[in-house]
Design an enzyme around this catalytic site. Structure first.
Site, PDB file in Angstrom:
ATOM      1  N   GLY A 116       0.803  -1.223   0.000  1.00 47.40           N
ATOM      2  CA  GLY A 116       0.000   0.000   0.000  1.00 47.40           C
ATOM      3  C   GLY A 116       0.835   1.273   0.000  1.00 47.40           C
ATOM      4  N   ILE A 117       0.376   2.242   0.794  1.00 44.75           N
ATOM      5  CA  ILE A 117       1.002   3.560   0.823  1.00 44.75           C
ATOM      6  C   ILE A 117       2.438   3.466   1.352  1.00 44.75           C
ATOM      7  CG2 ILE A 117       0.871   5.813   1.975  1.00 44.75           C
ATOM      8  CD1 ILE A 117      -2.240   5.518   1.836  1.00 44.75           C
ATOM      9  N   THR A 171      -5.995   1.368  -2.035  1.00 46.15           N
ATOM     10  CA  THR A 171      -5.131   0.362  -1.400  1.00 46.15           C
ATOM     11  C   THR A 171      -5.997  -0.777  -0.823  1.00 46.15           C
ATOM     12  OG1 THR A 171      -5.251   1.263   0.836  1.00 46.15           O
ATOM     13  CG2 THR A 171      -3.536   2.178  -0.589  1.00 46.15           C
ATOM     14  N   LYS A 184     -16.802   0.129  12.966  1.00 51.94           N
ATOM     15  CA  LYS A 184     -18.109  -0.266  13.528  1.00 51.94           C
ATOM     16  C   LYS A 184     -18.693   0.987  14.154  1.00 51.94           C
ATOM     17  CE  LYS A 184     -18.720  -4.862  13.444  1.00 51.94           C
ATOM     18  NZ  LYS A 184     -19.124  -5.157  12.122  1.00 51.94           N
ATOM     19  N   TYR A 209     -11.023   5.074  14.706  1.00 52.36           N
ATOM     20  CA  TYR A 209     -10.051   5.483  13.682  1.00 52.36           C
ATOM     21  C   TYR A 209      -9.888   7.004  13.679  1.00 52.36           C
ATOM     22  CZ  TYR A 209      -7.877   5.571   8.998  1.00 52.36           C
ATOM     23  OH  TYR A 209      -7.025   5.757   7.938  1.00 52.36           O
TER      24      TYR A 209
HETATM   25  P1  NAD Z   1      -2.656  -1.095   4.151  1.00 51.09           P
HETATM   26  O1  NAD Z   1      -3.568  -1.926   4.994  1.00 51.09           O
HETATM   27  O2  NAD Z   1      -2.558  -1.395   2.700  1.00 51.09           O
HETATM   28  O3  NAD Z   1      -1.188  -1.101   4.780  1.00 51.09           O
HETATM   29  C1  NAD Z   1      -0.958  -0.868   6.157  1.00 51.09           C
HETATM   30  C2  NAD Z   1       0.321  -1.557   6.559  1.00 51.09           C
HETATM   31  O4  NAD Z   1       0.497  -1.371   7.975  1.00 51.09           O
HETATM   32  C3  NAD Z   1       0.278  -3.068   6.302  1.00 51.09           C
HETATM   33  O5  NAD Z   1       1.423  -3.504   5.600  1.00 51.09           O
HETATM   34  C4  NAD Z   1       0.203  -3.664   7.702  1.00 51.09           C
HETATM   35  O6  NAD Z   1       0.802  -4.946   7.809  1.00 51.09           O
HETATM   36  C5  NAD Z   1       0.957  -2.604   8.509  1.00 51.09           C
HETATM   37  N1  NAD Z   1       0.629  -2.736   9.935  1.00 51.09           N
HETATM   38  C6  NAD Z   1      -0.597  -2.815  10.491  1.00 51.09           C
HETATM   39  N2  NAD Z   1      -0.487  -3.014  11.815  1.00 51.09           N
HETATM   40  C7  NAD Z   1       0.836  -3.070  12.096  1.00 51.09           C
HETATM   41  C8  NAD Z   1       1.574  -3.271  13.290  1.00 51.09           C
HETATM   42  N3  NAD Z   1       0.957  -3.480  14.457  1.00 51.09           N
HETATM   43  N4  NAD Z   1       2.922  -3.255  13.230  1.00 51.09           N
HETATM   44  C9  NAD Z   1       3.569  -3.058  12.029  1.00 51.09           C
HETATM   45  N5  NAD Z   1       2.901  -2.869  10.870  1.00 51.09           N
HETATM   46  C10 NAD Z   1       1.559  -2.882  10.901  1.00 51.09           C
HETATM   47  O7  NAD Z   1      -3.104   0.429   4.385  1.00 51.09           O
HETATM   48  P2  NAD Z   1      -2.801   1.753   3.526  1.00 51.09           P
HETATM   49  O8  NAD Z   1      -4.062   2.114   2.844  1.00 51.09           O
HETATM   50  O9  NAD Z   1      -1.557   1.602   2.763  1.00 51.09           O
HETATM   51  O10 NAD Z   1      -2.627   2.791   4.726  1.00 51.09           O
HETATM   52  C11 NAD Z   1      -1.372   3.308   5.152  1.00 51.09           C
HETATM   53  C12 NAD Z   1      -1.645   4.448   6.127  1.00 51.09           C
HETATM   54  O11 NAD Z   1      -2.400   5.478   5.482  1.00 51.09           O
HETATM   55  C13 NAD Z   1      -2.454   4.036   7.352  1.00 51.09           C
HETATM   56  O12 NAD Z   1      -1.973   4.704   8.489  1.00 51.09           O
HETATM   57  C14 NAD Z   1      -3.839   4.521   7.011  1.00 51.09           C
HETATM   58  O13 NAD Z   1      -4.629   4.758   8.161  1.00 51.09           O
HETATM   59  C15 NAD Z   1      -3.544   5.786   6.243  1.00 51.09           C
HETATM   60  N6  NAD Z   1      -4.649   6.208   5.369  1.00 51.09           N
HETATM   61  C16 NAD Z   1      -5.002   5.469   4.264  1.00 51.09           C
HETATM   62  C17 NAD Z   1      -6.061   5.897   3.465  1.00 51.09           C
HETATM   63  C18 NAD Z   1      -6.492   5.178   2.225  1.00 51.09           C
HETATM   64  O14 NAD Z   1      -7.422   5.648   1.557  1.00 51.09           O
HETATM   65  N7  NAD Z   1      -5.894   4.058   1.850  1.00 51.09           N
HETATM   66  C19 NAD Z   1      -6.756   7.061   3.797  1.00 51.09           C
HETATM   67  C20 NAD Z   1      -6.380   7.779   4.921  1.00 51.09           C
HETATM   68  C21 NAD Z   1      -5.312   7.343   5.690  1.00 51.09           C
END
Ligand code: NAD
Length: 444
Positions: A217-218, A385, A294, A350
């Site tokens: 992801g990001i 993502t 939730k 969240y």
């Molecule tokens: P994703 O689920 O694709 O990736 C998140 C990563 O964090 C995963 O690889 C996961 O294994 C890792 N992770 C989770 N818990 C963990 C832990 N306890 N220890 C170590 N690693 C851990 O999510 P994403 O969409 O790539 O999101 C990345 C960040 O961006 C997050 O903080 C998310 O809240 C934020 N975000 C995403 C979006 C979106 O639209 N995708 C929007 C707003 C914010």
């Protein structure tokens, strides 16, 4: 899932059908994005219009545009910059209308509008404050209007005395790398000590970066972008995700560290890993995050606990634990969310965690500014993502359409902002939260 409307938009027949039927569906434009490493002249072959003629920062803006390789005129300008830093009375806002109104039809697809102003708290009269605040409403509305063509509009509020730090922010906003940043006020100030050197290419050469949650992801996109700009990257993710994490480490030429950020000894584990290797860290990107959505009525305590533990407590504890290893002129970038700015049904946990991140960067920034460490948050909107794949299909489509650009962002859009904030030139920004949401409907 691929964006259905993006697929439709690439077919001229489908576009015609949507137009003929008069459907209220915004058809997304394919955005122009940055490609490859930072270039000295990313605007070569494009033109940038600067107005008005005699404004305080006019010469500085001309210099930046020229250094980026832009020409001063062209039939379809890529960008326009209006320097409103000298505006003190509402009547003078007419200059904005005069400069931008003729451009609304000629601005290039995926182009850029940038307004320069002053932070309202730094002006001397009530009339000036009203005038400067008016710029925000103007830019946000402009962003909505030009968004249909994939273009963006942003406001940079330059603190008096911090003008020499404008360059990096202006370069970023004018470049294709800011594709999903729109309707955003950014403040450039002199709070954080400036670094001795601000390279325009390979800005992270010789730097060590740590990215949490970087197996996908990001986080993966951020790790790739930091490495592309010269950083040596530590890819941190849960031990269960070692296979994906190792693959990313190979991809970016970095090292994988299996670690659960919520583990009581997480900071000690990361510190030991760094001490065994480079001995310090220059850039820390707190990206690991989870959702456990939730409504509050139906939420279980463990869903609350996990979300707060990963998204907020781990950031606070890890930063505290790594503090002695963070180099002078370091950068800390935390992933927040527009849910942290606006709240969302089903996301009390969240949104609390992501709003907490905003408070964290605000409070930490002045405490580390003397060491030249800048701390900022990024609030993504809808980004394609795994996390957003978990959203029900209909809600997901609506979320995409809510951006001015009528589409979701890509991980690379967040990665480009994280890279900019990690760069030496970004010392003028600290304690701030930058939305990367295509001008979505919420937050400041
Ligand atoms: P994703 O689920 O694709 O990736 C998140 C990563 O964090 C995963 O690889 C996961 O294994 C890792 N992770 C989770 N818990 C963990 C832990 N306890 N220890 C170590 N690693 C851990 O999510 P994403 O969409 O790539 O999101 C990345 C960040 O961006 C997050 O903080 C998310 O809240 C934020 N975000 C995403 C979006 C979106 O639209 N995708 C929007 C707003 C914010």
């Amino acid at each position: 899932m691929a964006d259905l409307l993006l697929q439709l938009a690439s077919s001229s027949r489908a576009r015609r059908v949507v137009r003929t039927l008069g459907l209220p569906i915004p058809m997304p434009t394919t955005l122009v994005r940055g490609d490859g490493p930072w270039q000295r002249q990313p605007l070569a072959g494009r033109s940038v219009v600067v107005a008005p003629g005699d404004s305080p920062l006019r010469a500085a803006v001309d210099d930046v545009a020229r250094a980026m390789g832009a020409e001063a005129s062209g039939e379809r300008p890529w960008a326009a910059v209006f320097d409103a830093t000298g505006l003190e009375a509402p009547e003078q806002l007419r200059g904005l209308f005069d400069a931008f109104q003729p451009l609304m039809k000629t601005l290039a697809t995926s182009g850029r509008l940038v307004v320069l102003g002053r932070p309202v708290q730094d002006v001397s009269s009530v009339a000036e404050a009203a005038t400067q605040r008016a710029l925000e409403g103007f830019v946000k509305s402009c962003g909505r209007e030009v968004g249909r063509r994939g273009a963006t509009a942003n406001l940079v509020q330059v603190q008096p005395g911090a003008e020499e730090r404008l360059q990096a922010t202006l370069r970023f906003l004018l470049s294709p790398r800011s594709a999903f940043v729109s309707g955003q006020p950014l403040r450039v100030d002199g709070v954080c000590a400036a670094p001795p050197r601000v390279p325009l290419e390979q800005p992270l050469a010789g730097k060590v970066a740590l990215v949490t949650g970087a197996a996908r992801g990001i986080g993966r996109a951020i790790a790739g972008a930091l490495s592309r700009e010269g950083a040596q990257v530590v890819i941190l993710d849960r031990p269960d995700d070692a296979e994906e994490g190792e693959a990313v480490a190979r991809e970016v030429g970095g090292r994988f560290l299996g670690c659960d950020v919520t583990a009581p000894d997480a900071a000690a584990t990361v510190a030991a890993h760094l001490r065994d290797g480079p001995g310090h860290v220059d850039v820390v990107v707190h990206n690991a995050g989870v959702t456990r959505d939730k409504t509050l009525a139906k939420m279980r305590p463990e869903q609350w606990d996990l979300t707060l533990a990963v998204n907020l407590s781990a950031i606070v504890r890890l930063t505290e634990g790594l503090d002695p290893l963070i180099a002078d002129h370091g950068r800390i970038v935390c992933l927040s969310s527009i849910a942290g700015l606006a709240g969302n049904v089903g996301q009390t946990n969240y949104a609390a965690s992501k709003a907490g991140v905003i408070g964290f960067v605000q409070a930490l920034a002045p405490r580390v500014a003397e060491r030249g460490i800048a701390v900022n948050a990024i609030a993504p909107g809808f980004i394609e993502t795994r996390m957003t794949k978990a959203i029900p299909a209909a809600t997901r489509e609506v979320a995409r359409r809510l951006s001015n650009l009528a589409q979701g962002g890509l991980p690379t859009d967040v990665a480009e902002v994280a890279t900019f904030l990690s760069s030496p030139g970004a010392s003028g920004l600290t304690g701030q939260t930058l939305r990367v949401c295509g001008g979505n409907f919420v937050g400041r």
